[in-house]
Motif scaffolding. Sequence first.
Motif: not given
Length: 175
Positions: A68-71, A77-78, A108-109, A121-126
Amino acid sequence: MSKPGGAEPARDMMDEVQRLWRRARPDDDVGPMGVVGRIQRASRLLEQGHRDYFRQFDIDDGEFNVLATIRRYGSPYVVSPGILLKTSYIKAAAITNRVDRLVAKGYVTRQTDPDNRRKVRVSLTPEGLELVERAFGGHVANEDRMLEALDSGEREQLAGLMRKLLVSLGDVPVD
């Protein structure tokens, strides 16, 4: 201590704890214990409500917090692990563990920051974005359900009092 009209307020476990301490240590003011103890007990009960809700998504409330923080930072979304650390008030090792679990689940990646190869960096995946979107509405409804004993005015009052307390304890926005 009765309400106007004579109705006694509902009692909770902290009333009993305070009653026993007043009997055991009558010269000590145990009033602060009633406030702090209720905050701690409410926190545990609210956390259990979160755990119960997020179980259906095979994540825990800490993992949802990361997603949720990333979103909430918006597209693309990173975020950096530092942002996750600053917004969660948990230790770096816990952030690492949560991110590791979310990587393993495919939500996440982690990638090297192209502007500074020493940073990550941390990213949401689809799939992670889809999960947050699917879980969010029910999460808010679950929190509404957990607060149903309070009307909107009481919720605002409690939020204001908690804000005042948190700011006094150093919980302020980060840049």
